[in-house]
Scaffold this active site. Structure first.
Site, mmCIF file in Angstrom:
data_model
loop_
_atom_site.group_PDB
_atom_site.id
_atom_site.type_symbol
_atom_site.label_atom_id
_atom_site.label_comp_id
_atom_site.label_asym_id
_atom_site.label_seq_id
_atom_site.Cartn_x
_atom_site.Cartn_y
_atom_site.Cartn_z
ATOM 1 N N HIS A 1 49.777 7.591 -90.754
ATOM 2 C CA HIS A 1 48.451 7.614 -90.434
ATOM 3 C C HIS A 1 47.077 7.847 -91.167
ATOM 4 O O HIS A 1 46.281 7.209 -91.495
ATOM 5 C CB HIS A 1 48.167 8.526 -89.051
ATOM 6 C CG HIS A 1 48.739 8.505 -87.717
ATOM 7 N ND1 HIS A 1 49.599 9.330 -87.320
ATOM 8 C CD2 HIS A 1 49.162 7.293 -87.004
ATOM 9 C CE1 HIS A 1 50.135 8.963 -85.911
ATOM 10 N NE2 HIS A 1 49.980 7.578 -86.207
ATOM 11 N N LYS B 1 51.786 8.434 -72.941
ATOM 12 C CA LYS B 1 52.943 8.937 -73.705
ATOM 13 C C LYS B 1 53.303 10.350 -73.404
ATOM 14 O O LYS B 1 54.041 10.947 -73.933
ATOM 15 C CB LYS B 1 52.679 8.791 -75.223
ATOM 16 C CG LYS B 1 52.761 7.233 -75.939
ATOM 17 C CD LYS B 1 52.441 7.344 -77.045
ATOM 18 C CE LYS B 1 52.987 5.696 -77.636
ATOM 19 N NZ LYS B 1 52.496 5.728 -79.075
ATOM 20 N N ARG C 1 54.218 -1.385 -88.617
ATOM 21 C CA ARG C 1 55.255 -0.899 -89.344
ATOM 22 C C ARG C 1 56.536 -2.143 -89.047
ATOM 23 O O ARG C 1 56.670 -2.435 -87.800
ATOM 24 C CB ARG C 1 56.083 0.221 -88.637
ATOM 25 C CG ARG C 1 55.158 1.525 -89.066
ATOM 26 C CD ARG C 1 55.582 2.640 -88.216
ATOM 27 N NE ARG C 1 55.032 2.211 -86.858
ATOM 28 C CZ ARG C 1 55.028 3.257 -85.858
ATOM 29 N NH1 ARG C 1 55.436 4.400 -85.934
ATOM 30 N NH2 ARG C 1 54.521 2.896 -84.633
ATOM 31 N N SER D 1 55.358 9.438 -84.765
ATOM 32 C CA SER D 1 55.074 10.833 -84.245
ATOM 33 C C SER D 1 56.262 11.248 -83.389
ATOM 34 O O SER D 1 56.487 12.475 -83.441
ATOM 35 C CB SER D 1 53.651 10.929 -83.412
ATOM 36 O OG SER D 1 52.625 10.424 -84.012
#
Ligand code: ADP
Length: 164
Positions: free
Chosen positions: A18, A42, A94, A132
């Protein structure tokens, strides 16, 4: 004209991928708003206040690019973009993992607002694998996350998992 971009995410917590993206995105706009999703589905480990504080701490030293603003938001990213006057949404990509979801989301957003463009920055090869979710898992299981997050984030992760 001031170019304003919004970089939205959950940032639970922020990691080196990030931060690399923020560094690179801040060369493309005059003001970069880091949009911190309040109602992320999440189930974040860090509270909104903690995520915002970490983001502010970790970006405080970024002085060479855009002005950086940390902005919590609820609801649609498009609405947050309008609210802060951003005409660009910045996202990281990604490898193949992110593509399908981002492709669909961007296509939908395009239908909803043609004035706001989504720009993707490819994740740096050194940070391709960072997520994360995995960093939290490693920290929870007692692993060392020093390679993936700055020192301050590592400290908060250790605190979090040992006080839970
Ligand atoms: P979200 O809830 O939107 O998935 P994240 O906090 O996981 O939020 O990610 C925010 C943004 O950062 C997304 O655009 C995501 O693709 C990007 N990102 C996540 N990990 C990396 C990484 N390792 N390198 C570059 N960008 C990344």
């Amino acid at each position: 004209m001031t170019r304003v971009g919004i970089y939205p995410g959950t940032f639970d917590p922020i990691h080196n991928g990030h931060l690399d993206l923020i560094r690179r995105a801040s060369k493309l706009v005059d003001r970069l708003v880091i949009g911190v999703a309040i109602n992320s589905g999440k189930g974040p480990m860090f509270t909104l206040e903690e995520r915002v504080a970490i983001l502010k701490d970790e970006t405080a030293a970024f002085k060479n690019g855009a002005e950086i603003v940390v902005h919590p938001y609820a609801g649609l990213t498009l609405s947050a973009a309008r609210e802060v006057g951003a005409n660009v949404i910045l996202r990281g990509l990604r490898a193949v993992a992110d593509f399908e979801f981002e492709f669909q989301m961007t296509a939908m957003n395009q239908q909803l607002d043609r004035e706001i463009e989504t720009v993707f920055l490819m994740a740096d090869p050194r940070h391709q694998a960072l997520a994360s979710r995995l960093i939290k898992e490693i920290a929870t299981l007692g692993g060392d996350v020093s390679l993936f997050v700055p020192e301050g984030v590592k400290r908060r992760l250790v605190e979090k998992v040992t006080t839970r």
